[in-house]
Design a protein around this motif. Structure first.
Motif, short mmCIF file in Angstrom:
data_model
loop_
_atom_site.label_atom_id
_atom_site.label_comp_id
_atom_site.label_asym_id
_atom_site.label_seq_id
_atom_site.Cartn_x
_atom_site.Cartn_y
_atom_site.Cartn_z
N ARG A 216 59.98 97.59 38.60
CA ARG A 216 59.11 97.04 39.72
C ARG A 216 59.80 96.37 40.83
O ARG A 216 59.49 96.31 41.70
N TRP A 217 61.28 95.77 40.31
CA TRP A 217 61.72 94.87 41.36
C TRP A 217 62.59 95.94 42.39
O TRP A 217 62.85 95.32 43.53
N ALA A 218 62.64 96.97 42.15
CA ALA A 218 63.08 98.08 43.18
C ALA A 218 62.11 98.44 44.28
O ALA A 218 62.41 98.85 45.17
N PHE A 219 60.74 97.99 44.12
CA PHE A 219 59.71 98.34 44.77
C PHE A 219 59.14 97.36 45.71
O PHE A 219 59.02 96.06 45.15
N TYR A 234 67.79 98.10 41.85
CA TYR A 234 67.24 97.65 40.81
C TYR A 234 68.31 96.86 40.07
O TYR A 234 67.88 96.05 39.12
N PHE A 235 69.52 96.90 40.48
CA PHE A 235 70.65 96.18 39.78
C PHE A 235 70.96 94.84 40.51
O PHE A 235 71.86 94.10 40.01
N ASP A 236 70.10 94.43 41.51
CA ASP A 236 70.23 93.14 42.14
C ASP A 236 69.60 92.01 41.44
O ASP A 236 68.34 92.10 41.46
N ARG A 237 70.24 91.13 40.59
CA ARG A 237 69.66 90.14 39.87
C ARG A 237 69.56 88.94 40.58
O ARG A 237 68.89 87.92 39.98
#
Length: 310
Positions: A216-219, A234-237
């Motif tokens: 969900r963090w990519a949206f 998605y890979f950005d923490r």
């Protein structure tokens, strides 16, 4: 269950500040007269807060989220209280119910079990566990959330106000632990929480926790069509932070990929036995922040990790 950012509505009236560490009521004769509720000042507006992505460590995250939940607990319970019920165990905005999922084990085996609920909010899940004959302890960082547990009625539940990274219990105190969107999305060091949970569990104990599904963090966090296009990596923490005009965090949420969560579980000393991704049921027509029937039928919104302490 506590979840992510929500809007405001009219606040209910409940009693104000005293430290909350409450033992369950054991009989009618022990029940004290209920105090008359006092009005609580409305929270200051957060309309000026700035949303950004930046680093936020453990102390800053804890301080910001304790404050945010204390300020917004009233609105959260008004907006979502009907969906959550007073004594239901709901794992996620999809509406997955423990009475059907049995992720903690068969219902008939809950009787007599010592259960720790982490990030309990108003202790709805703990109240359901008590009705099954378990001995639950409901722990939350937010004083105001636990006041709502008192308002709803906590006669069968022990309430403890504490940080999940430093659980105030002896080793091997519990048979089971659970967390429905509590604590883990909001802490900078989730392995610390997992190791603490393992410490207070007895051998063979199970820990089940739900979090926002990492994909969900990519949206965008939007329930409509605008929330269906990927806009971030998605890979950005980098944590999601809302901060005031002085740059002080007032809300923090931490992103972990699926792989990160699995590695955290292992580093915390657990064995992962299941990963549940609830599908959106046809009966649920409710929107909850960025969760909605439209998105729920296309992408997962929740990840539930079922772990065992060997």
């Amino acid at each position: 269950m506590t979840a992510t950012r929500t809007g405001r509505t009219k606040s209910p009236q409940i009693n104000t500040r005293e430290p909350i560490i409450q033992e369950p009521k054991r009989s009618e004769s022990e029940v004290e007269p209920e105090p008359q509720p006092e009005p609580r000042p409305q929270p200051e507006s957060e309309s000026e807060s700035e949303a950004t992505r930046r680093d936020a460590g453990g102390p800053e995250s804890s301080r910001a989220n304790r404050g945010w939940w204390d300020r917004n607990a009233d609105d959260y319970q008004v907006e979502h209280g009907t969906f959550l019920g007073d004594d239901r165990f709901v794992w996620s905005p999809e509406g997955l119910d423990e009475i059907e999922a049995e992720l903690l084990g068969p219902m008939e085996e809950l009787k007599g079990k010592d259960v720790l609920e982490i990030g309990a909010g108003a202790a709805q899940c703990s109240r359901w566990l008590a009705a099954q004959g378990a001995r639950p302890v409901a722990l939350d960082l937010s004083h105001r959330q636990l006041q709502h547990a008192l308002r709803i009625g906590a006669d069968s539940v022990r309430l403890v106000e504490a940080d999940a990274t430093a659980l105030p219990f002896a080793d091997g105190s519990f048979d089971l632990a659970c967390s429905a969107y509590g604590a883990l999305p909001f802490v900078a060091e989730p392995v610390r929480v997992l190791r603490e949970v393992r410490r207070v569990l007895r051998p063979g104990g199970r820990f089940v926790f739900s979090v926002t599904h990492p994909v969900r963090w990519a949206f965008p966090d939007e329930p409509g069509p605008e929330g269906l296009s990927v806009t971030s990596s998605y890979f950005d923490r980098t944590p999601y932070v809302e901060q005031d005009e002085d740059g002080n965090a007032v809300y923090v949420e931490h992103h972990r990929t699926v792989g990160d969560r699995v590695r955290d579980v292992v580093a915390g000393g657990f064995r992962l036995v299941d990963l549940v991704e609830p599908e959106w049921p046809a009966w649920n027509t409710q929107e909850w922040g960025g969760w909605s029937p439209l998105r729920g039928n296309l992408i997962p919104g929740t990840a539930i990790f079922v772990c065992v302490r060997d």
